[in-house]
Design a protein around this motif. Structure first.
Motif, short mmCIF file in Angstrom:
data_model
loop_
_atom_site.label_atom_id
_atom_site.label_comp_id
_atom_site.label_asym_id
_atom_site.label_seq_id
_atom_site.Cartn_x
_atom_site.Cartn_y
_atom_site.Cartn_z
N LEU A 36 -14.64 -0.18 9.06
CA LEU A 36 -13.53 -0.45 8.74
C LEU A 36 -12.74 1.19 8.39
CD1 LEU A 36 -10.29 -1.14 9.01
CD2 LEU A 36 -10.19 -2.09 6.98
N TYR A 37 -13.40 1.54 7.34
CA TYR A 37 -13.12 3.44 6.38
C TYR A 37 -13.65 3.49 7.67
CZ TYR A 37 -12.28 -0.22 2.40
OH TYR A 37 -11.75 -1.00 1.71
N ASP A 38 -14.80 4.34 7.95
CA ASP A 38 -15.41 5.19 8.89
C ASP A 38 -14.47 5.23 9.76
OD1 ASP A 38 -17.27 5.61 7.49
OD2 ASP A 38 -18.91 4.46 8.16
N ALA A 39 -13.96 4.26 10.97
CA ALA A 39 -13.19 3.90 12.05
C ALA A 39 -11.82 4.51 11.38
CB ALA A 39 -13.13 2.32 12.47
N THR A 65 -14.88 6.05 2.01
CA THR A 65 -14.09 4.86 0.73
C THR A 65 -13.13 5.29 1.11
OG1 THR A 65 -14.09 6.52 -0.86
CG2 THR A 65 -15.67 5.79 -0.97
N LEU A 66 -12.29 3.96 1.29
CA LEU A 66 -10.81 3.67 1.11
C LEU A 66 -9.68 4.73 0.23
CD1 LEU A 66 -8.38 2.57 2.82
CD2 LEU A 66 -7.98 1.00 0.66
N GLY A 67 -10.40 5.47 -0.55
CA GLY A 67 -9.24 6.35 -1.25
C GLY A 67 -9.57 7.81 -0.45
N GLU A 68 -10.92 8.04 0.40
CA GLU A 68 -11.15 9.30 0.65
C GLU A 68 -10.06 9.49 2.01
OE1 GLU A 68 -15.76 10.83 0.88
OE2 GLU A 68 -15.27 8.73 0.77
N VAL A 69 -10.04 8.39 2.56
CA VAL A 69 -9.12 8.18 3.97
C VAL A 69 -8.05 8.49 3.67
CG1 VAL A 69 -9.06 6.49 6.16
CG2 VAL A 69 -11.21 7.34 5.44
N LEU A 70 -7.48 7.77 2.23
CA LEU A 70 -6.34 7.61 2.25
C LEU A 70 -5.08 8.78 1.83
CD1 LEU A 70 -5.80 4.13 0.49
CD2 LEU A 70 -5.01 4.87 3.05
N ARG A 71 -6.35 10.22 1.40
CA ARG A 71 -5.81 11.04 0.68
C ARG A 71 -6.28 12.02 2.08
NH1 ARG A 71 -9.32 15.42 -3.19
NH2 ARG A 71 -8.19 13.85 -5.41
N SER A 107 0.57 0.95 -7.33
CA SER A 107 -0.60 1.59 -8.29
C SER A 107 -1.70 1.94 -7.47
CB SER A 107 0.08 1.18 -9.43
OG SER A 107 1.31 1.20 -9.85
N ALA A 108 -2.04 -0.01 -7.20
CA ALA A 108 -3.54 0.74 -6.32
C ALA A 108 -3.32 1.78 -5.34
CB ALA A 108 -3.01 -0.42 -5.31
N ALA A 109 -2.53 1.86 -4.17
CA ALA A 109 -2.74 3.67 -2.74
C ALA A 109 -2.65 4.30 -4.22
CB ALA A 109 -1.33 3.02 -2.85
N ILE A 110 -2.41 4.83 -5.00
CA ILE A 110 -1.83 6.34 -6.02
C ILE A 110 -3.08 6.39 -6.33
CG2 ILE A 110 -0.76 7.46 -7.44
CD1 ILE A 110 1.47 6.27 -7.23
N TRP A 111 -3.83 5.37 -7.17
CA TRP A 111 -4.94 5.28 -7.73
C TRP A 111 -6.00 5.72 -6.81
CZ3 TRP A 111 -9.83 2.58 -7.20
CH2 TRP A 111 -10.70 2.80 -8.33
N ALA A 112 -6.21 4.69 -5.83
CA ALA A 112 -7.03 5.18 -4.65
C ALA A 112 -7.33 6.64 -4.31
CB ALA A 112 -6.61 4.09 -3.49
N VAL A 113 -5.86 7.32 -4.15
CA VAL A 113 -5.69 8.74 -3.46
C VAL A 113 -6.14 8.94 -4.92
CG1 VAL A 113 -4.66 10.30 -2.62
CG2 VAL A 113 -3.58 8.26 -2.42
N GLU A 114 -6.09 9.04 -5.95
CA GLU A 114 -6.84 10.02 -7.60
C GLU A 114 -8.03 10.05 -7.50
OE1 GLU A 114 -3.43 9.12 -10.17
OE2 GLU A 114 -2.41 10.75 -9.16
N HIS A 115 -8.63 8.48 -7.22
CA HIS A 115 -10.10 8.45 -7.75
C HIS A 115 -10.98 7.64 -6.11
CE1 HIS A 115 -7.70 7.57 -11.22
NE2 HIS A 115 -8.96 7.79 -11.66
N ILE A 116 -11.12 8.93 -5.71
CA ILE A 116 -11.38 8.76 -3.71
C ILE A 116 -12.65 8.42 -3.60
CG2 ILE A 116 -9.78 10.74 -2.66
CD1 ILE A 116 -12.38 13.00 -2.71
N ASP A 155 -14.32 5.68 -6.04
CA ASP A 155 -14.41 4.41 -6.06
C ASP A 155 -13.99 3.13 -5.76
OD1 ASP A 155 -15.44 5.74 -9.16
OD2 ASP A 155 -13.36 6.02 -8.78
N GLN A 156 -14.55 2.90 -6.04
CA GLN A 156 -14.31 1.35 -4.68
C GLN A 156 -13.27 1.13 -5.48
OE1 GLN A 156 -15.80 0.42 -1.93
NE2 GLN A 156 -17.12 2.48 -2.44
N VAL A 157 -11.83 0.69 -4.26
CA VAL A 157 -10.62 -0.31 -4.48
C VAL A 157 -10.63 -1.89 -4.07
CG1 VAL A 157 -8.32 -0.24 -3.29
CG2 VAL A 157 -9.42 2.10 -3.55
N LYS A 158 -10.53 -2.23 -5.18
CA LYS A 158 -10.43 -3.88 -5.33
C LYS A 158 -9.11 -4.25 -4.89
CE LYS A 158 -13.81 -4.16 -8.38
NZ LYS A 158 -14.67 -2.89 -8.24
N GLY A 159 -9.15 -5.19 -3.64
CA GLY A 159 -7.92 -5.50 -3.52
C GLY A 159 -8.10 -5.73 -1.34
#
Length: 315
Positions: A108-111, A150-156, A218-227, A229-233
């Protein structure tokens, strides 16, 4: 519960890191769309394929609209660009109608990264021209397996490219119910458990309660700042929260078609507000807040992009 279509630019206030901003562009639903349709094609959701193949006309008529363009990406253990950007409705409809299931994986994240990269090539907004609204629409389970990103990388990257993400959550439970009868294996998972491993069907209790009480923003902002790390949720929920989109489940009364129709209706009823940040050089996460100033503002629910990330200069 319904869209509000009678607001003017002077009804809105926008702050960036607490500083009031001057709105430079204002529009209601008119800016053309560039859309990437990201479709899971794993064998796990094969029973849902007949329903998914019928959605092409909804994408072209309800989501793209007369001035839009779209591309299609399919993914399982691999990520495949099925159709590059085109404004021809029949080409998109044919691509969707000919979706076929592949392996059981779900990168999913690569896509998502491929979709964001495709959208990054579309006309960018300037002071004089709002460009095209960039939308990534995902039909998938909220499960990733084997991605390098990772999800954080993609969201950034999505935030840097002004991409809004919408999710239509496919349910392995629903796929199981559509599949040919077989002896079900349903683990006794507690309420609040994160998504089970790929191939393990969810239970209705989990679908209803898994994300109750989660602070998605909060989870979304954390994911972008900690690209890294794995997002749980629920990744679709987090991605939508990070970019100002929405994620709709299709487990209960909402069909895949209904979810796409709802998102299309919203996209063409949205207000687009643009501004040039007064502190555009400040690196890190910028928080955006949007408020409405008029007599009945307290009765209005606003959903807007919560912020964006500015990376420090390289080197």
């Amino acid at each position: 519960g319904v869209m509000v279509h009678d607001l003017e630019a002077n009804n809105f206030q926008v702050t960036d890191n607490g500083i009031a901003q001057k709105i430079s562009h204002f529009d209601l639903g008119g800016d053309p769309l560039s859309l990437v349709i990201l479709v899971e094609t794993s064998s796990r959701i094969e029973p849902l394929m007949p329903e998914m193949r019928k959605t092409g006309i909804l994408f072209t008529q309800t989501v793209m609209g007369p001035t839009g363009e779209a591309g299609v990406v399919g993914f399982n253990d691999s990520v495949d660009k099925l159709q590059d950007f085109t404004s021809h409705a029949d080409t998109i409809e044919s691509t969707i109608a000919n979706l076929s299931p592949g392996t059981s994986g779900s990168k999913l994240y690569d896509a998502m990264a491929v979709g964001v990269e495709m959208l990054s090539s579309r006309p960018q907004a300037t002071r004089e021209n709002p460009g095209r609204r960039r939308v990534l629409m995902i039909l998938s389970e909220a499960v990733d397996e084997g991605s390098e990103k990772t999800l954080g990388e993609v969201l950034r990257q999505a935030e840097l490219a002004n991409v809004t993400i919408y999710g239509v959550g496919l349910s392995t439970t629903r796929a199981e119910l559509h599949a040919k009868p077989k002896a079900p294996v349903r683990p006794n998972l507690p309420v609040g458990t994160l998504p089970p491993p790929p191939g393990v069907p969810d239970t209705p209790t989990l679908e209803d309660n898994r994300y109750a009480g989660v602070d998605l923003l909060s989870a979304a902002i954390w994911a972008v700042e900690h690209i890294h790390d794995q997002v749980k949720g629920n990744s679709l929920e987090v991605a939508a929260a990070a970019t100002g989109g929405a994620s709709l489940s299709t487990f209960k009364d909402r069909s895949i078609e209904k979810a796409i129709d709802e998102i299309g209706g919203e996209l063409h009823s949205q207000y687009t507000l643009s501004y040039t940040p007064t502190d555009a050089d400040a690196t890190g996460y910028h928080e955006i807040k949007v408020s409405v100033t008029r007599s009945n503002a307290k009765n209005l629910k606003i959903r807007a992009r919560p912020g964006y990330y500015l990376a420090p200069p390289e080197g």
